[in-house]
Design a protein around this motif. Sequence first.
Motif, PDB file in Angstrom:
ATOM      1  N   VAL A  56       6.074  -3.469   6.996  1.00 46.96           N
ATOM      2  CA  VAL A  56       5.685  -3.240   5.610  1.00 46.96           C
ATOM      3  C   VAL A  56       6.903  -3.447   4.709  1.00 46.96           C
ATOM      4  O   VAL A  56       7.961  -2.870   4.948  1.00 46.96           O
ATOM      5  N   SER A 116       8.046  -3.856   0.389  1.00 45.58           N
ATOM      6  CA  SER A 116       7.537  -3.640  -0.961  1.00 45.58           C
ATOM      7  C   SER A 116       8.640  -3.778  -1.995  1.00 45.58           C
ATOM      8  O   SER A 116       9.829  -3.713  -1.676  1.00 45.58           O
ATOM      9  N   TYR A 158       3.328  -7.237   5.764  1.00 45.88           N
ATOM     10  CA  TYR A 158       2.449  -6.820   4.673  1.00 45.88           C
ATOM     11  C   TYR A 158       3.362  -6.541   3.480  1.00 45.88           C
ATOM     12  O   TYR A 158       4.151  -5.612   3.516  1.00 45.88           O
ATOM     13  N   TRP A 186       3.884  -5.720  -0.537  1.00 42.53           N
ATOM     14  CA  TRP A 186       3.366  -5.204  -1.795  1.00 42.53           C
ATOM     15  C   TRP A 186       4.422  -5.417  -2.867  1.00 42.53           C
ATOM     16  O   TRP A 186       5.582  -5.066  -2.650  1.00 42.53           O
ATOM     17  N   ASN A 187       4.045  -5.948  -4.010  1.00 43.56           N
ATOM     18  CA  ASN A 187       4.983  -5.979  -5.124  1.00 43.56           C
ATOM     19  C   ASN A 187       4.386  -5.177  -6.273  1.00 43.56           C
ATOM     20  O   ASN A 187       3.211  -4.821  -6.250  1.00 43.56           O
ATOM     21  N   LEU A 242       4.844  -1.990  -7.230  1.00 46.52           N
ATOM     22  CA  LEU A 242       4.292  -0.715  -6.791  1.00 46.52           C
ATOM     23  C   LEU A 242       3.999   0.248  -7.930  1.00 46.52           C
ATOM     24  O   LEU A 242       3.192   1.161  -7.772  1.00 46.52           O
ATOM     25  N   ASN A 293       0.410   0.814  -8.630  1.00 42.27           N
ATOM     26  CA  ASN A 293      -0.374   1.432  -7.547  1.00 42.27           C
ATOM     27  C   ASN A 293      -1.408   0.495  -6.910  1.00 42.27           C
ATOM     28  O   ASN A 293      -2.598   0.791  -6.878  1.00 42.27           O
ATOM     29  N   PRO A 294      -0.967  -0.642  -6.391  1.00 43.85           N
ATOM     30  CA  PRO A 294      -1.921  -1.552  -5.742  1.00 43.85           C
ATOM     31  C   PRO A 294      -2.517  -0.912  -4.483  1.00 43.85           C
ATOM     32  O   PRO A 294      -1.857  -0.140  -3.795  1.00 43.85           O
ATOM     33  N   THR A 295      -3.767  -1.222  -4.202  1.00 50.02           N
ATOM     34  CA  THR A 295      -4.450  -0.630  -3.046  1.00 50.02           C
ATOM     35  C   THR A 295      -4.416  -1.518  -1.807  1.00 50.02           C
ATOM     36  O   THR A 295      -4.734  -1.056  -0.723  1.00 50.02           O
ATOM     37  N   LYS A 296      -4.055  -2.771  -1.981  1.00 49.07           N
ATOM     38  CA  LYS A 296      -3.953  -3.661  -0.819  1.00 49.07           C
ATOM     39  C   LYS A 296      -2.713  -4.533  -0.973  1.00 49.07           C
ATOM     40  O   LYS A 296      -2.183  -4.690  -2.080  1.00 49.07           O
ATOM     41  N   PRO A 297      -2.236  -5.121   0.120  1.00 49.39           N
ATOM     42  CA  PRO A 297      -1.022  -5.930   0.039  1.00 49.39           C
ATOM     43  C   PRO A 297      -1.177  -7.113  -0.905  1.00 49.39           C
ATOM     44  O   PRO A 297      -2.249  -7.709  -1.000  1.00 49.39           O
ATOM     45  N   THR A 298      -0.090  -7.452  -1.585  1.00 45.99           N
ATOM     46  CA  THR A 298      -0.053  -8.641  -2.422  1.00 45.99           C
ATOM     47  C   THR A 298      -0.164  -9.886  -1.551  1.00 45.99           C
ATOM     48  O   THR A 298      -0.842 -10.840  -1.899  1.00 45.99           O
TER      49      THR A 298
END
Length: 114
Positions: A41, A43, A75, A77-78, A80, A83-88
């Motif tokens: 993971v 981010s 996985y 995420w950018n 943050l 508050n994204p709920t799924k990976p970018t």
Amino acid sequence: QEKNVRIVGKKNIRLGYDVESFLTKKSTLNYEGMGDKHIEVKSRKHDDFSFIISKNELKMGELLSNRKNEEYLIYFWNNLESNPTKPTKIIPFKELKIKTCENCLNYLVKLERN
């Protein structure tokens, strides 16, 4: 299978990934007691499409993604703060293009926006 999904990165940072999971509903634990999907993971707090990956994560990604019927995925995420709920992005390890060096411990991975 859900009871066998494990967040392993908190207990052992040397594993080179954060989560053990399963690629399909028919996947089972292997002889080492591991799932066949290994997730690292990454981010970023702001809208930045890059992350740092360690030499150990690269080593494990290479090892695990070359095993038959196993996968090592990033996985990412950018932003943050939103508050994204799924990976970018979900990036198969084999798609990473990283030029390594003998004495480097970490590498900056820059991603393209889609």
